[in-house]
Design an enzyme around this catalytic site. Structure first.
Site, mmCIF file in Angstrom:
data_model
loop_
_atom_site.group_PDB
_atom_site.id
_atom_site.type_symbol
_atom_site.label_atom_id
_atom_site.label_comp_id
_atom_site.label_asym_id
_atom_site.label_seq_id
_atom_site.Cartn_x
_atom_site.Cartn_y
_atom_site.Cartn_z
ATOM 1 N N ARG A 50 -0.522 0.667 -6.747
ATOM 2 C CA ARG A 50 0.687 0.493 -7.573
ATOM 3 C C ARG A 50 1.963 0.475 -6.744
ATOM 4 O O ARG A 50 3.055 0.564 -7.274
ATOM 5 C CB ARG A 50 0.756 1.637 -8.595
ATOM 6 C CG ARG A 50 -0.415 1.665 -9.546
ATOM 7 C CD ARG A 50 -0.526 2.993 -10.245
ATOM 8 N NE ARG A 50 -0.892 4.056 -9.321
ATOM 9 C CZ ARG A 50 -1.109 5.321 -9.677
ATOM 10 N NH1 ARG A 50 -0.969 5.681 -10.929
ATOM 11 N NH2 ARG A 50 -1.444 6.229 -8.782
ATOM 12 N N HIS A 102 4.401 9.303 -2.453
ATOM 13 C CA HIS A 102 4.760 9.018 -3.855
ATOM 14 C C HIS A 102 4.275 10.120 -4.770
ATOM 15 O O HIS A 102 3.281 10.787 -4.501
ATOM 16 C CB HIS A 102 4.213 7.650 -4.284
ATOM 17 C CG HIS A 102 2.721 7.576 -4.376
ATOM 18 N ND1 HIS A 102 2.039 7.567 -5.565
ATOM 19 C CD2 HIS A 102 1.769 7.533 -3.410
ATOM 20 C CE1 HIS A 102 0.738 7.502 -5.324
ATOM 21 N NE2 HIS A 102 0.543 7.481 -4.033
HETATM 22 CO CO CO Z 1 -1.154 7.982 -3.021
#
Ligand code: CO
Length: 214
Positions: A50, A102
Site C-alpha cells: 500500500r 509506516h
Molecule cells: Co510495513
C-alpha cells in the site's frame, strides 16, 4: 490456475497500454529516461503493497533510488541493503537517505506477538530488539495499535541510526560529501508523511562507539 494466468496477462496488457500512453504524451520519454538515472534521494522503506514511494512524494522515474524490505530494517551485515546504500551514496551521489516506516506495519505488529510465522521471525528479531530496548515506554501504552505505531516510530529511529553507523555514510562524511539521513513515518490512514525530526548529517551526531573513520 486460470485466474493466475489471466492476472499475469492483465499485467502485460496494462504495461503495453501504459507504454503506449506514455509515448503518445511524450514521444522521447523512454529515450531520455534510458540515459538518465540521477536521483538525489534514496528511499529505504517497507515492502508493504500500500506504499508506493514515488507516488507518495511525487518523484518521477529516475528521481528516487529505492530499497524495500519487510519493516524497513537496516541490518549492518545485510549485503543487499548495504550494497544499495553504497551504490546510492558513492556512485549515484544521493544527497538524502530517507528511512520511512509506516503506521499499521504488519511486520512491526508481527514482531509484537509470539505467534510463529516462519523464516521471517528471524528478520523481525531486529524489531523485537527495538521493542526490548524501549520496553518501559511501550508497556506504558495500553492500546495495542498505538503501541505498535510507537514501535514503528522507534524502529525508524533505530534504522536511521544503523544507516549512520555504516562505514558507507561515515566515509562519505569524511570525504566532505553532504549526505543527510532522515527518519519519516507514513500514515496509511491519511496518506501523509511525518518527519520524525532526525536530520543526521555529521559524525558528531552519532555515539563515539559507532564512529569508525574518525
Ligand atoms: Co510495513
Amino acid at each position: 490456475m486460470c485466474a493466475r494466468v489471466s492476472l499475469i496477462d492483465e499485467c502485460f496488457a496494462a504495461n503495453r497500454r501504459w507504454a503506449e500512453t506514455t509515448v503518445a504524451r511524450d514521444p522521447t520519454y523512454f529515450k531520455r529516461l534510458a540515459a538518465l538515472q540521477d536521483p538525489d534521494l534514496l528511499w529505504i522503506g517497507c515492502s508493504d503493497s500500500r506504499l508506493p514511494p514515488n507516488e507518495i512524494i511525487g518523484r518521477a522515474p529516475g528521481e528516487l533510488f529505492v530499497h524495500r524490505n519487510v519493516a524497513n530494517v537496516v541490518e549492518h551485515t545485510d549485503v543487499n541493503c548495504l550494497s544499495v546504500l553504497q551504490f546510492a551514496v558513492d556512485v549515484l551521489k544521493v544527497k538524502h537517505v530517507i528511512v520511512c516506516g509506516h503506521y499499521g506495519c504488519g511486520g512491526v505488529r508481527a514482531a509484537m506477538t509470539p505467534r510463529p510465522l516462519g523464516l521471517i521471525d528471524n528478520w523481525l528479531r531486529h524489531i523485537r530488539d527495538v521493542a526490548l530496548w524501549n520496553r518501559e515506554e511501550l508497556t506504558a501504552i495500553h492500546d495495542p495499535e498505538a503501541r505498535a505505531n510507537r514501535l514503528a516510530e522507534l524502529n525508524v529511529e533505530a534504522q536511521v541510526a544503523n544507516v549512520c553507523h555504516t562505514t558507507i555514510i561515515q566515509d562519505a562524511w569524511r570525504r566532505g560529501e553532504r549526505v543527510t539521513v532522515h527518519g519519516w513515518i507514513y500514515s496509511l490512514a491519511d496518506g501523509l508523511l511525518r518527519d520524525l525530526g532526525m536530520k543526521i548529517e555529521s559524525p558528531e551526531q552519532i555515539p563515539p562507539e559507532y564512529r569508525v573513520t574518525f
